[in-house]
Design an enzyme around this catalytic site. Structure first.
Site, short mmCIF file in Angstrom:
data_model
loop_
_atom_site.label_atom_id
_atom_site.label_comp_id
_atom_site.label_asym_id
_atom_site.label_seq_id
_atom_site.Cartn_x
_atom_site.Cartn_y
_atom_site.Cartn_z
CD GLU A 16 -3.94 -5.89 3.14
OE1 GLU A 16 -4.86 -5.23 3.70
OE2 GLU A 16 -2.74 -5.60 3.23
CD GLU A 27 -3.04 -1.08 2.21
OE1 GLU A 27 -2.97 -0.20 3.09
OE2 GLU A 27 -3.93 -1.96 2.20
#
Length: 504
Positions: free
Chosen positions: A295, A176
């Site tokens: 995720e 991320e």
């Protein structure tokens, strides 16, 4: 009047989407909350093995047949020094873990996690730190894990008791990195360059690995999908996958809208796919970048409780969502969405596996149990191996707050030619009515109905606890198969698994 809603479907063995990569049933263990300490690892527990891993948790993970587990993060990896977690435990430092503001003891590190993964019959998807670190730490880590011997880092591994290399083949280049919350947050250009050069170095050490580049942290990021495009434009030849992350919640208590959120996931996948293919065309490349949805889950129940946790403690109960029945339905629909995109989604990680937004929960020094979402995840993992077929579905639809033309029925089908089995996964999203689905399965001549597994509950908010499994599957169905026509009654708001097998 109930039971009058109808849906029709055609299922043909020639309508193939793609062979399913079993890694879409992967999961994730981060050094976060009680995922590791008190989750998979608790040396003083009555069920602990000789390494301190909980055998009751190992058995539950083995039930799920998880093929790959991402490790060690997550946000945590962006300030993690992997060297802290190897060598004699008494020499390992305690560190401030900045992502979740806890104390990391480093009792569990790379070698221990590889050992645990073997115990649960899983491979490891390892993430490298591209926040505070970069090329040097990553190339050293892969030398430590994958090089046989005769060099500093490989011989250090051997001195730590691991003669043979771990041969970890799937690697995430950071996590991320577009998120301002990330330690070492980077612009797309900055990230693209570090991913390109780190990936190059890692593949010089081991050319057989596959690399996952970070995409946007979620579809709400202002740079989505430009972050993907820029990153891939720079690092296209070094990487093999782009990552997608997405979590959903029902904060407004609107079940009809909540159960439609897999349509957002579908749109997300299509957008990233198109972005990848644009860069492929721009580069005149023959290489296709596939998707790693590493995720995904429901996450919102624990948000308020997490704000009250004291910082700098060890393994506090962070992100401990207690899932209800409607969460299991959405998880089922998300799994169906992956199967519908099996031609490009090759890996996915339910985040996470134990205690932290997880299908498995534990008590410290106590028992373990299955959350509601355990069941659709388990069914998909066990029965969803083979070729993903494209069902031709005609379903009644509804409109919700954020979505229009939402099919009441979500469907995916898997053909396992080796076992002569077909599995159909179905979710009925109707809040009040059962729906009868009539499916033409004439291309599967000689097949008979094995079972129809149903997960249902009149209370969408029903949860499982250590003492009571309020939400658990049963096989009391009214389905029947004859003359190539399968007729199945799907109860209101239900997850359904219908299995067909060729008769001897």
């Amino acid at each position: 009047m109930a039971d009058q809603l109808q849906a029709k479907m055609i299922l043909d063995k020639n309508y193939e989407i793609a062979k399913i990569d079993e890694r879409i049933y992967g999961s994730f263990i981060e050094h976060l909350g009680r995922a590791v300490y008190g989750g998979i690892y608790e040396p003083g527990h009555p069920e602990a093995d000789e390494q301190g891993f909980r055998k009751d948790v190992i058995e539950l993970v083995k039930e799920l047949q998880v093929p790959i587990v991402r490790y060690p993060g997550g946000n945590m990896v962006s300030a993690y020094n992997w060297e802290d977690g190897v060598g004699p435990k008494e020499d390992r430092p305690r560190r401030l873990e900045l992502a979740w503001r806890v104390i990391e003891t480093n009792e569990v590190g790379t070698n221990e996690f590889v050992d645990w993964a073997k115990k649960v019959n899983s491979d490891v998807m390892m993430a490298v730190n591209l926040g505070t670190r970069g090329i040097d730490a990553a190339r050293n880590l892969i030398e430590y894990t994958n090089h046989p011997s005769g060099t500093y880092w490989s011989d250090l591994r051997r001195s730590h008791g691991y003669e043979q290399p771990h041969n970890i083949k799937t690697w995430c280049l950071g996590n991320e990195m577009d998120g301002p919350w990330q330690v070492g947050h980077k612009t797309a250009y900055e990230y693209g360059r570090i991913a390109q050069e780190t990936g190059k170095a890692m593949k010089l050490v081991d050319p057989t690995i596959e690399l996952v580049a970070c995409g946007s942290s979620n579809t709400g990021m202002p740079t989505f999908p430009e972050y993907e495009a820029t990153t891939l434009d720079i690092a296209y030849e070094q990487v093999d996958y782009i990552s997608l992350h997405q979590y959903y919640g029902n904060r407004n208590n609107d079940a009809a809208n909540y159960l439609a959120k897999n349509m957002d996931m579908d749109h997300f996948i299509k957008t990233v796919r198109a972005t990848c293919d644009y860069i492929k065309a721009k580069h005149r490349s023959k290489k296709t970048i596939n998707l790693s949805f590493d995720e995904w889950n429901v996450w919102y129940h624990s948000n308020d409780a997490d704000k009250k946790i004291e910082p700098w403690t060890i393994a506090p109960p962070q992100l401990e969502d207690h899932y209800n029945f409607e969460d299991a339905l959405l998880v089922g629909s998300m799994l169906i969405t992956f199967l519908q995109h099996a031609d490009r989604v090759k890996m996915a990680c339910l985040a996470q596996l134990v205690n932290v937004i997880a299908p498995i929960m534990t008590e410290n020094n106590g028992r373990s149990w299955k959350q509601t979402i355990f069941y659709p995840y388990m069914h998909a993992s066990i029965f969803g191996r083979g070729v993903s077929l494209k069902p031709i579905l005609s379903s009644p639809k509804y409109d919700s707050k954020d979505f229009t033309d939402v099919p009441y029925i979500d469907s995916a089908a898997v053909y396992n030619e080796e076992k002569d089995e077909v599995t159909i996964f179905l979710v009925n999203k109707h809040l009040e009515d059962a729906i009868t689905v009539t499916t033409d399965v004439r291309s599967f001549e000689g097949y008979s109905l094995v079972e129809h597994i149903i997960l249902e509950n009149d209370d969408l908010k029903a949860v499982n606890t250590v003492d009571h499994q309020a939400v658990a599957p049963h096989t009391n169905s009214e389905s029947k198969l004859g003359d190539g026509i399968l007729e199945a009654r799907l109860p209101k708001t239900s997850w359904n698994v219908i299995r067909l097998k060729k008769s001897n």
